[in-house]
Design a protein around this motif. Sequence first.
Motif, short mmCIF file in Angstrom:
data_model
loop_
_atom_site.label_atom_id
_atom_site.label_comp_id
_atom_site.label_asym_id
_atom_site.label_seq_id
_atom_site.Cartn_x
_atom_site.Cartn_y
_atom_site.Cartn_z
N ARG A 122 0.84 -1.20 0.00
CA ARG A 122 0.00 0.00 0.00
C ARG A 122 0.87 1.25 0.00
O ARG A 122 0.64 2.21 -0.76
CB ARG A 122 -0.90 -0.02 1.24
N GLU A 123 1.89 1.26 0.85
CA GLU A 123 2.76 2.43 0.97
C GLU A 123 3.49 2.71 -0.35
O GLU A 123 3.61 3.86 -0.77
CB GLU A 123 3.78 2.20 2.08
N PHE A 124 3.99 1.66 -1.01
CA PHE A 124 4.69 1.85 -2.27
C PHE A 124 3.78 2.48 -3.33
O PHE A 124 4.21 3.32 -4.12
CB PHE A 124 5.22 0.52 -2.80
N VAL A 125 2.51 2.04 -3.34
CA VAL A 125 1.57 2.59 -4.33
C VAL A 125 1.37 4.08 -4.08
O VAL A 125 1.41 4.89 -5.02
CB VAL A 125 0.23 1.84 -4.28
N ILE A 126 1.16 4.47 -2.84
CA ILE A 126 0.95 5.88 -2.52
C ILE A 126 2.18 6.70 -2.90
O ILE A 126 2.08 7.77 -3.51
CB ILE A 126 0.61 6.05 -1.02
N ARG A 127 3.36 6.18 -2.57
CA ARG A 127 4.60 6.89 -2.94
C ARG A 127 4.73 6.99 -4.46
O ARG A 127 5.17 8.01 -5.00
CB ARG A 127 5.81 6.18 -2.34
N GLY A 128 4.37 5.92 -5.15
CA GLY A 128 4.46 5.93 -6.60
C GLY A 128 3.53 6.95 -7.23
O GLY A 128 3.88 7.61 -8.22
N ILE A 129 2.33 7.10 -6.67
CA ILE A 129 1.38 8.09 -7.21
C ILE A 129 1.88 9.50 -6.94
O ILE A 129 1.79 10.38 -7.82
CB ILE A 129 -0.02 7.86 -6.60
N TYR A 130 2.42 9.75 -5.76
CA TYR A 130 3.03 11.05 -5.49
C TYR A 130 4.16 11.32 -6.47
O TYR A 130 4.30 12.42 -7.01
CB TYR A 130 3.55 11.11 -4.05
N ARG A 131 4.97 10.33 -6.68
CA ARG A 131 6.13 10.49 -7.58
C ARG A 131 5.67 10.82 -9.00
O ARG A 131 6.31 11.58 -9.71
CB ARG A 131 6.92 9.17 -7.56
N ARG A 132 4.53 10.23 -9.39
CA ARG A 132 4.04 10.45 -10.75
C ARG A 132 3.48 11.84 -10.94
O ARG A 132 3.69 12.48 -11.97
CB ARG A 132 2.96 9.41 -11.07
N TYR A 133 2.72 12.34 -9.95
CA TYR A 133 1.97 13.56 -10.14
C TYR A 133 2.61 14.80 -9.51
O TYR A 133 2.14 15.91 -9.75
CB TYR A 133 0.56 13.39 -9.55
N THR A 134 3.61 14.62 -8.70
CA THR A 134 4.26 15.77 -8.08
C THR A 134 5.76 15.70 -8.32
O THR A 134 6.30 14.66 -8.70
CB THR A 134 3.99 15.81 -6.56
N GLY A 135 6.46 16.81 -8.09
CA GLY A 135 7.91 16.83 -8.26
C GLY A 135 8.61 16.27 -7.04
O GLY A 135 8.01 15.71 -6.13
N TRP A 136 9.92 16.48 -7.00
CA TRP A 136 10.70 15.96 -5.87
C TRP A 136 10.60 16.85 -4.64
O TRP A 136 10.91 16.43 -3.53
CB TRP A 136 12.17 15.79 -6.26
N TYR A 137 10.13 18.08 -4.81
CA TYR A 137 10.03 19.01 -3.69
C TYR A 137 8.91 18.58 -2.76
O TYR A 137 7.78 18.34 -3.18
CB TYR A 137 9.78 20.42 -4.22
N ASN A 138 9.20 18.47 -1.45
CA ASN A 138 8.22 17.96 -0.49
C ASN A 138 7.46 19.05 0.26
O ASN A 138 6.74 18.75 1.21
CB ASN A 138 8.90 17.02 0.51
N GLY A 139 7.61 20.29 -0.15
CA GLY A 139 6.86 21.37 0.47
C GLY A 139 7.58 22.08 1.60
O GLY A 139 7.14 23.14 2.05
N ASN A 140 8.68 21.53 2.08
CA ASN A 140 9.47 22.17 3.13
C ASN A 140 10.59 22.96 2.47
O ASN A 140 11.50 22.38 1.87
CB ASN A 140 10.04 21.11 4.07
#
Length: 417
Positions: free
Chosen positions: A301-319
Amino acid sequence: MSHIQNQQVVTNDTAKGRVNWSAGSDSQLIELGDGYYSAINYGLGNAGFVITGEGVVVIDSTVSAAGGEAVLAEIRKLTDLPIRYLIYTHGHEDHVGGAAVFKREGATVIGHTNVAPRFDRYSRLRDHHVSINTLQFQSVDFAGDKPSYVYPDIAYDKEYTFELGGRTFRLVHAKGETDDATIVYIPEDRVVYIGDFIIWTFPNVGNPNKVLRYAREWYETLDRVLSWQPRIIAPGHGPSLTEPGIINKALRDTSDALRFLEEQTVIHINKGSSEETAILNIQLPEHLEQSPFLRQVYGTREFVIRGIYRRYTGWYNGNPTHLAPAPQEQVRQAVLELIGDGAKILAKAENLKAKGELQLALHIVDLLIGESGKSDEARTLKADLLLELSDRSQNLFYHNYYRGSAKQLKLDAAAIV
Protein backbone atom coordinates in the motif's frame (compact mmCIF):
# COMPACT_ATOMS: atom_id res chain seq x y z
CA MET A 1 -14.84 -23.15 -30.20
CA SER A 2 -12.55 -25.38 -28.17
CA HIS A 3 -13.83 -26.75 -24.90
CA ILE A 4 -11.90 -25.38 -21.91
CA GLN A 5 -11.26 -28.14 -19.41
CA ASN A 6 -10.32 -27.92 -15.77
CA GLN A 7 -6.59 -27.23 -15.63
CA GLN A 8 -4.47 -30.32 -15.14
CA VAL A 9 -1.01 -30.28 -13.60
CA VAL A 10 1.80 -32.06 -15.42
CA THR A 11 4.76 -32.08 -13.05
CA ASN A 12 8.40 -32.06 -14.05
CA ASP A 13 10.88 -32.22 -11.20
CA THR A 14 13.99 -32.29 -13.34
CA ALA A 15 13.97 -28.95 -15.19
CA LYS A 16 17.47 -27.55 -14.90
CA GLY A 17 18.72 -24.05 -14.45
CA ARG A 18 15.50 -22.51 -13.23
CA VAL A 19 15.18 -19.86 -10.53
CA ASN A 20 12.03 -20.44 -8.51
CA TRP A 21 9.61 -17.61 -7.83
CA SER A 22 8.50 -19.48 -4.70
CA ALA A 23 11.41 -21.06 -2.84
CA GLY A 24 11.22 -24.84 -2.79
CA SER A 25 8.39 -25.17 -5.31
CA ASP A 26 8.77 -27.48 -8.31
CA SER A 27 8.26 -26.65 -11.95
CA GLN A 28 4.78 -27.43 -13.23
CA LEU A 29 3.33 -27.61 -16.69
CA ILE A 30 -0.31 -26.59 -16.39
CA GLU A 31 -2.74 -27.74 -19.07
CA LEU A 32 -5.37 -25.02 -19.11
CA GLY A 33 -7.46 -26.47 -21.91
CA ASP A 34 -7.27 -27.70 -25.49
CA GLY A 35 -3.77 -26.61 -26.52
CA TYR A 36 -3.33 -23.97 -23.79
CA TYR A 37 -0.48 -24.31 -21.28
CA SER A 38 1.24 -22.40 -18.53
CA ALA A 39 4.79 -23.32 -17.46
CA ILE A 40 5.40 -22.34 -13.85
CA ASN A 41 8.78 -22.21 -12.07
CA TYR A 42 10.93 -23.08 -15.05
CA GLY A 43 12.56 -19.75 -14.30
CA LEU A 44 11.76 -16.52 -12.54
CA GLY A 45 8.57 -15.64 -14.42
CA ASN A 46 6.01 -17.98 -15.99
CA ALA A 47 5.98 -18.90 -19.65
CA GLY A 48 2.89 -19.88 -21.59
CA PHE A 49 2.30 -21.53 -24.92
CA VAL A 50 -0.57 -22.38 -27.24
CA ILE A 51 -0.41 -25.36 -29.58
CA THR A 52 -2.44 -24.86 -32.75
CA GLY A 53 -2.74 -26.99 -35.88
CA GLU A 54 -0.24 -24.73 -37.66
CA GLY A 55 2.38 -24.22 -34.98
CA VAL A 56 3.11 -23.04 -31.48
CA VAL A 57 2.77 -19.56 -29.99
CA VAL A 58 4.93 -18.97 -26.90
CA ILE A 59 4.16 -16.21 -24.41
CA ASP A 60 7.26 -15.10 -22.44
CA SER A 61 10.45 -17.10 -22.06
CA THR A 62 11.49 -17.00 -18.35
CA VAL A 63 14.62 -15.31 -17.01
CA SER A 64 17.32 -17.37 -18.73
CA ALA A 65 18.31 -19.55 -21.65
CA ALA A 66 18.23 -22.54 -19.29
CA GLY A 67 14.63 -21.78 -18.39
CA GLY A 68 13.74 -21.30 -22.05
CA GLU A 69 15.31 -24.66 -22.93
CA ALA A 70 13.32 -26.35 -20.16
CA VAL A 71 10.06 -24.92 -21.52
CA LEU A 72 11.02 -25.89 -25.06
CA ALA A 73 11.68 -29.45 -23.89
CA GLU A 74 8.14 -29.58 -22.50
CA ILE A 75 6.72 -28.31 -25.78
CA ARG A 76 8.64 -30.98 -27.69
CA LYS A 77 7.13 -33.70 -25.51
CA LEU A 78 3.72 -32.58 -26.81
CA THR A 79 4.33 -31.60 -30.44
CA ASP A 80 6.88 -31.37 -33.24
CA LEU A 81 5.10 -28.41 -34.81
CA PRO A 82 7.26 -25.33 -35.40
CA ILE A 83 7.56 -22.48 -32.91
CA ARG A 84 5.91 -19.72 -34.93
CA TYR A 85 5.77 -16.79 -32.51
CA LEU A 86 7.17 -15.58 -29.20
CA ILE A 87 5.18 -12.78 -27.56
CA TYR A 88 6.58 -10.57 -24.81
CA THR A 89 4.03 -9.58 -22.16
CA HIS A 90 6.61 -6.92 -21.19
CA GLY A 91 10.35 -6.33 -21.26
CA HIS A 92 11.36 -7.24 -17.69
CA GLU A 93 14.28 -9.65 -17.74
CA ASP A 94 12.41 -12.43 -15.93
CA HIS A 95 10.11 -12.65 -18.97
CA VAL A 96 12.55 -12.18 -21.87
CA GLY A 97 15.78 -13.85 -20.74
CA GLY A 98 15.17 -17.12 -22.60
CA ALA A 99 14.03 -15.52 -25.85
CA ALA A 100 17.09 -16.59 -27.87
CA VAL A 101 16.04 -20.23 -27.45
CA PHE A 102 12.76 -19.66 -29.28
CA LYS A 103 14.31 -17.29 -31.81
CA ARG A 104 16.73 -20.10 -32.67
CA GLU A 105 13.71 -22.32 -33.31
CA GLY A 106 12.40 -19.84 -35.88
CA ALA A 107 9.98 -17.79 -33.80
CA THR A 108 8.92 -14.32 -34.88
CA VAL A 109 9.20 -12.15 -31.78
CA ILE A 110 6.37 -9.69 -31.07
CA GLY A 111 6.34 -6.92 -28.48
CA HIS A 112 5.12 -3.41 -27.88
CA THR A 113 7.09 -0.50 -29.35
CA ASN A 114 8.31 0.46 -25.87
CA VAL A 115 10.15 -2.85 -25.41
CA ALA A 116 13.11 -1.76 -27.54
CA PRO A 117 13.74 1.49 -25.61
CA ARG A 118 13.54 -0.55 -22.39
CA PHE A 119 16.24 -2.93 -23.64
CA ASP A 120 18.35 0.06 -24.69
CA ARG A 121 18.02 1.56 -21.20
CA TYR A 122 18.90 -1.71 -19.49
CA SER A 123 22.06 -1.98 -21.60
CA ARG A 124 23.06 1.64 -20.97
CA LEU A 125 22.48 1.36 -17.20
CA ARG A 126 23.70 -2.23 -16.83
CA ASP A 127 25.83 -1.73 -13.70
CA HIS A 128 23.06 0.17 -11.95
CA HIS A 129 20.47 -2.50 -12.69
CA VAL A 130 22.77 -5.30 -11.55
CA SER A 131 23.23 -3.44 -8.26
CA ILE A 132 19.56 -2.78 -7.52
CA ASN A 133 18.33 -6.17 -8.73
CA THR A 134 20.94 -7.97 -6.65
CA LEU A 135 19.65 -6.10 -3.61
CA GLN A 136 16.02 -6.79 -4.49
CA PHE A 137 16.48 -10.50 -5.34
CA GLN A 138 19.38 -11.68 -3.24
CA SER A 139 19.19 -15.34 -4.22
CA VAL A 140 19.57 -14.54 -7.93
CA ASP A 141 22.91 -13.83 -9.64
CA PHE A 142 22.53 -10.81 -11.92
CA ALA A 143 26.25 -10.15 -12.32
CA GLY A 144 26.96 -12.85 -14.90
CA ASP A 145 27.35 -12.35 -18.62
CA LYS A 146 25.78 -9.23 -20.05
CA PRO A 147 22.39 -10.24 -21.49
CA SER A 148 21.93 -10.23 -25.23
CA TYR A 149 18.39 -8.97 -25.73
CA VAL A 150 16.27 -10.31 -28.56
CA TYR A 151 14.48 -7.26 -29.93
CA PRO A 152 10.96 -7.69 -31.35
CA ASP A 153 10.69 -8.47 -35.05
CA ILE A 154 7.19 -7.00 -34.95
CA ALA A 155 6.69 -3.93 -32.76
CA TYR A 156 3.11 -2.74 -32.49
CA ASP A 157 1.52 0.35 -30.92
CA LYS A 158 -2.04 -0.10 -29.60
CA GLU A 159 -3.25 -3.50 -30.80
CA TYR A 160 -1.99 -6.28 -33.04
CA THR A 161 -3.95 -9.33 -34.16
CA PHE A 162 -2.95 -12.46 -36.03
CA GLU A 163 -4.54 -15.84 -36.64
CA LEU A 164 -2.88 -19.23 -36.45
CA GLY A 165 -4.47 -22.66 -36.65
CA GLY A 166 -8.00 -21.36 -36.30
CA ARG A 167 -7.23 -19.25 -33.24
CA THR A 168 -7.14 -15.48 -33.05
CA PHE A 169 -4.38 -13.91 -31.02
CA ARG A 170 -5.33 -10.39 -30.03
CA LEU A 171 -2.44 -8.43 -28.50
CA VAL A 172 -3.54 -5.39 -26.50
CA HIS A 173 -1.16 -2.77 -25.18
CA ALA A 174 -1.60 -1.66 -21.57
CA LYS A 175 0.29 0.18 -18.84
CA GLY A 176 0.73 -1.12 -15.32
CA GLU A 177 3.98 -2.42 -13.90
CA THR A 178 5.56 -1.23 -17.17
CA ASP A 179 4.73 1.02 -20.11
CA ASP A 180 5.36 -1.76 -22.66
CA ALA A 181 2.88 -4.39 -21.45
CA THR A 182 0.95 -6.71 -23.75
CA ILE A 183 -2.10 -8.74 -22.80
CA VAL A 184 -2.71 -11.75 -25.05
CA TYR A 185 -6.39 -12.53 -25.55
CA ILE A 186 -7.72 -15.52 -27.52
CA PRO A 187 -11.43 -14.64 -27.93
CA GLU A 188 -12.57 -18.03 -29.30
CA ASP A 189 -11.92 -19.59 -25.89
CA ARG A 190 -11.80 -16.42 -23.77
CA VAL A 191 -8.27 -17.25 -22.59
CA VAL A 192 -6.08 -14.40 -21.35
CA TYR A 193 -2.33 -14.45 -20.79
CA ILE A 194 -2.25 -11.38 -18.58
CA GLY A 195 1.44 -10.99 -17.72
CA ASP A 196 2.20 -9.22 -14.44
CA PHE A 197 -1.16 -7.48 -14.08
CA ILE A 198 -2.00 -10.37 -11.74
CA ILE A 199 0.76 -12.07 -9.73
CA TRP A 200 -1.06 -13.16 -6.54
CA THR A 201 0.47 -10.30 -4.51
CA PHE A 202 -0.19 -6.60 -4.08
CA PRO A 203 0.40 -4.71 -7.35
CA ASN A 204 4.00 -3.63 -7.73
CA VAL A 205 3.43 0.11 -8.17
CA GLY A 206 6.03 2.46 -6.74
CA ASN A 207 8.95 0.03 -6.66
CA PRO A 208 11.60 1.74 -4.45
CA ASN A 209 14.40 1.58 -7.04
CA LYS A 210 12.59 1.43 -10.36
CA VAL A 211 11.11 3.87 -12.86
CA LEU A 212 7.54 5.18 -12.97
CA ARG A 213 4.61 2.75 -12.82
CA TYR A 214 0.93 3.25 -13.58
CA ALA A 215 -1.76 2.71 -10.94
CA ARG A 216 -4.67 4.28 -12.85
CA GLU A 217 -3.99 2.52 -16.15
CA TRP A 218 -3.47 -0.73 -14.24
CA TYR A 219 -6.99 -0.79 -12.78
CA GLU A 220 -8.51 0.46 -16.05
CA THR A 221 -6.85 -2.47 -17.82
CA LEU A 222 -8.22 -4.98 -15.31
CA ASP A 223 -11.70 -3.53 -15.79
CA ARG A 224 -11.29 -4.00 -19.54
CA VAL A 225 -10.22 -7.62 -19.10
CA LEU A 226 -13.25 -8.19 -16.86
CA SER A 227 -15.50 -6.96 -19.66
CA TRP A 228 -14.21 -9.81 -21.85
CA GLN A 229 -15.63 -12.31 -19.32
CA PRO A 230 -12.50 -14.48 -19.45
CA ARG A 231 -12.73 -18.20 -18.71
CA ILE A 232 -9.00 -18.69 -18.08
CA ILE A 233 -6.34 -16.25 -16.92
CA ALA A 234 -2.66 -17.21 -16.95
CA PRO A 235 -0.58 -14.70 -14.94
CA GLY A 236 3.09 -13.81 -15.17
CA HIS A 237 3.80 -15.43 -11.81
CA GLY A 238 1.91 -18.04 -9.85
CA PRO A 239 -0.97 -20.40 -10.70
CA SER A 240 -3.62 -19.76 -13.30
CA LEU A 241 -7.17 -18.63 -12.57
CA THR A 242 -9.77 -21.05 -13.88
CA GLU A 243 -12.95 -20.58 -11.83
CA PRO A 244 -15.36 -17.73 -12.67
CA GLY A 245 -15.68 -16.55 -9.06
CA ILE A 246 -11.91 -16.58 -8.51
CA ILE A 247 -11.26 -14.76 -11.78
CA ASN A 248 -13.77 -12.06 -10.88
CA LYS A 249 -12.39 -11.65 -7.36
CA ALA A 250 -8.76 -11.46 -8.48
CA LEU A 251 -9.47 -8.81 -11.11
CA ARG A 252 -12.06 -6.91 -9.04
CA ASP A 253 -10.05 -6.80 -5.80
CA THR A 254 -6.89 -5.66 -7.55
CA SER A 255 -8.74 -3.04 -9.58
CA ASP A 256 -10.67 -1.77 -6.54
CA ALA A 257 -7.52 -1.50 -4.40
CA LEU A 258 -5.63 0.51 -7.01
CA ARG A 259 -8.63 2.74 -7.76
CA PHE A 260 -9.13 3.44 -4.06
CA LEU A 261 -5.47 4.32 -3.50
CA GLU A 262 -5.31 6.46 -6.64
CA GLU A 263 -8.45 8.42 -5.74
CA GLN A 264 -7.53 8.91 -2.09
CA THR A 265 -3.96 9.90 -2.88
CA VAL A 266 -5.11 12.46 -5.45
CA ILE A 267 -7.41 13.95 -2.78
CA HIS A 268 -4.42 14.35 -0.48
CA ILE A 269 -2.28 15.83 -3.26
CA ASN A 270 -4.96 18.40 -4.02
CA LYS A 271 -5.22 19.28 -0.32
CA GLY A 272 -1.49 19.86 -0.21
CA SER A 273 -0.89 16.95 2.16
CA SER A 274 2.62 15.69 2.52
CA GLU A 275 3.43 12.19 1.29
CA GLU A 276 3.97 11.16 4.92
CA THR A 277 0.49 12.41 5.88
CA ALA A 278 -1.12 10.50 3.01
CA ILE A 279 0.65 7.26 3.97
CA LEU A 280 -0.46 7.60 7.59
CA ASN A 281 -4.09 8.35 6.73
CA ILE A 282 -4.95 6.24 3.69
CA GLN A 283 -5.84 2.72 4.77
CA LEU A 284 -7.36 0.01 2.60
CA PRO A 285 -10.89 -1.20 3.34
CA GLU A 286 -10.82 -4.39 5.40
CA HIS A 287 -12.08 -6.70 2.62
CA LEU A 288 -9.23 -5.57 0.37
CA GLU A 289 -6.70 -5.73 3.18
CA GLN A 290 -7.63 -9.40 3.65
CA SER A 291 -7.86 -10.36 -0.04
CA PRO A 292 -5.73 -13.42 -0.94
CA PHE A 293 -4.76 -11.62 -4.15
CA LEU A 294 -3.41 -8.55 -2.35
CA ARG A 295 -0.91 -10.01 0.11
CA GLN A 296 1.71 -7.33 0.69
CA VAL A 297 4.67 -9.66 0.26
CA TYR A 298 5.95 -7.82 -2.82
CA GLY A 299 4.20 -4.54 -3.58
CA THR A 300 2.66 -2.61 -0.68
CA ARG A 301 0.00 0.00 0.00
CA GLU A 302 2.76 2.43 0.97
CA PHE A 303 4.69 1.85 -2.27
CA VAL A 304 1.57 2.59 -4.33
CA ILE A 305 0.95 5.88 -2.52
CA ARG A 306 4.60 6.89 -2.94
CA GLY A 307 4.46 5.93 -6.60
CA ILE A 308 1.38 8.09 -7.21
CA TYR A 309 3.03 11.05 -5.49
CA ARG A 310 6.13 10.49 -7.58
CA ARG A 311 4.04 10.45 -10.75
CA TYR A 312 1.97 13.56 -10.14
CA THR A 313 4.26 15.77 -8.08
CA GLY A 314 7.91 16.83 -8.26
CA TRP A 315 10.70 15.96 -5.87
CA TYR A 316 10.03 19.01 -3.69
CA ASN A 317 8.22 17.96 -0.49
CA GLY A 318 6.86 21.37 0.47
CA ASN A 319 9.47 22.17 3.13
CA PRO A 320 11.59 25.10 1.88
CA THR A 321 14.50 23.81 3.96
CA HIS A 322 14.73 20.96 1.47
CA LEU A 323 14.51 23.11 -1.66
CA ALA A 324 18.29 23.64 -1.84
CA PRO A 325 19.48 21.55 1.12
CA ALA A 326 22.89 21.65 2.71
CA PRO A 327 24.88 18.42 2.26
CA GLN A 328 23.61 15.77 4.65
CA GLU A 329 27.06 15.32 6.16
CA GLN A 330 27.16 19.00 7.16
CA VAL A 331 23.73 18.69 8.79
CA ARG A 332 24.80 15.56 10.64
CA GLN A 333 27.93 17.23 11.97
CA ALA A 334 26.02 20.31 13.13
CA VAL A 335 23.42 18.22 14.99
CA LEU A 336 26.15 16.11 16.53
CA GLU A 337 27.95 19.22 17.79
CA LEU A 338 24.74 20.38 19.45
CA ILE A 339 24.36 17.08 21.28
CA GLY A 340 28.05 16.82 22.02
CA ASP A 341 27.97 13.27 23.36
CA GLY A 342 28.34 10.31 21.02
CA ALA A 343 27.95 7.82 23.86
CA LYS A 344 24.59 9.36 24.75
CA ILE A 345 23.40 9.00 21.15
CA LEU A 346 24.50 5.38 21.02
CA ALA A 347 22.81 4.64 24.35
CA LYS A 348 19.57 6.23 23.10
CA ALA A 349 19.62 4.09 19.97
CA GLU A 350 20.26 0.97 22.07
CA ASN A 351 17.37 1.91 24.35
CA LEU A 352 15.03 2.36 21.39
CA LYS A 353 16.14 -1.01 20.01
CA ALA A 354 15.37 -2.67 23.35
CA LYS A 355 11.87 -1.16 23.25
CA GLY A 356 11.31 -2.41 19.72
CA GLU A 357 11.36 1.05 18.12
CA LEU A 358 13.75 -0.08 15.43
CA GLN A 359 13.00 2.52 12.76
CA LEU A 360 13.47 5.43 15.16
CA ALA A 361 16.69 3.82 16.41
CA LEU A 362 17.98 3.81 12.81
CA HIS A 363 17.46 7.58 12.53
CA ILE A 364 19.32 8.14 15.79
CA VAL A 365 22.27 5.87 15.07
CA ASP A 366 22.77 7.47 11.65
CA LEU A 367 24.10 10.54 13.49
CA LEU A 368 27.21 8.51 14.36
CA ILE A 369 27.86 6.73 11.07
CA GLY A 370 31.18 8.08 9.82
CA GLU A 371 32.05 9.73 13.11
CA SER A 372 35.47 8.84 14.51
CA GLY A 373 35.35 7.08 17.87
CA LYS A 374 31.81 5.71 17.70
CA SER A 375 31.42 4.83 14.02
CA ASP A 376 32.28 1.13 14.34
CA GLU A 377 29.83 0.65 17.20
CA ALA A 378 27.21 2.61 15.28
CA ARG A 379 27.69 0.51 12.14
CA THR A 380 27.39 -2.69 14.14
CA LEU A 381 24.24 -1.45 15.85
CA LYS A 382 22.73 -0.31 12.57
CA ALA A 383 23.47 -3.68 10.96
CA ASP A 384 21.80 -5.43 13.91
CA LEU A 385 18.76 -3.15 13.61
CA LEU A 386 18.46 -3.88 9.91
CA LEU A 387 18.76 -7.63 10.42
CA GLU A 388 16.02 -7.53 13.05
CA LEU A 389 13.78 -5.51 10.74
CA SER A 390 14.51 -8.01 7.98
CA ASP A 391 13.53 -10.94 10.18
CA ARG A 392 10.28 -9.22 11.11
CA SER A 393 9.23 -8.48 7.54
CA GLN A 394 7.26 -10.81 5.28
CA ASN A 395 7.78 -8.45 2.34
CA LEU A 396 10.43 -9.31 -0.23
CA PHE A 397 11.59 -5.72 -0.71
CA TYR A 398 11.94 -4.88 2.96
CA HIS A 399 13.46 -8.24 3.86
CA ASN A 400 16.11 -8.18 1.15
CA TYR A 401 16.89 -4.46 1.28
CA TYR A 402 17.44 -4.57 5.04
CA ARG A 403 19.52 -7.74 4.90
CA GLY A 404 21.59 -6.59 1.94
CA SER A 405 22.24 -3.21 3.53
CA ALA A 406 23.32 -4.87 6.79
CA LYS A 407 25.76 -7.03 4.87
CA GLN A 408 27.21 -3.97 3.15
CA LEU A 409 27.59 -2.13 6.48
CA LYS A 410 29.63 -4.99 7.87
CA LEU A 411 31.78 -5.10 4.73
CA ASP A 412 32.37 -1.34 5.00
CA ALA A 413 33.35 -1.68 8.65
CA ALA A 414 35.78 -4.47 7.83
CA ALA A 415 37.31 -2.41 5.02
CA ILE A 416 37.87 0.54 7.36
CA VAL A 417 39.63 -1.66 9.90
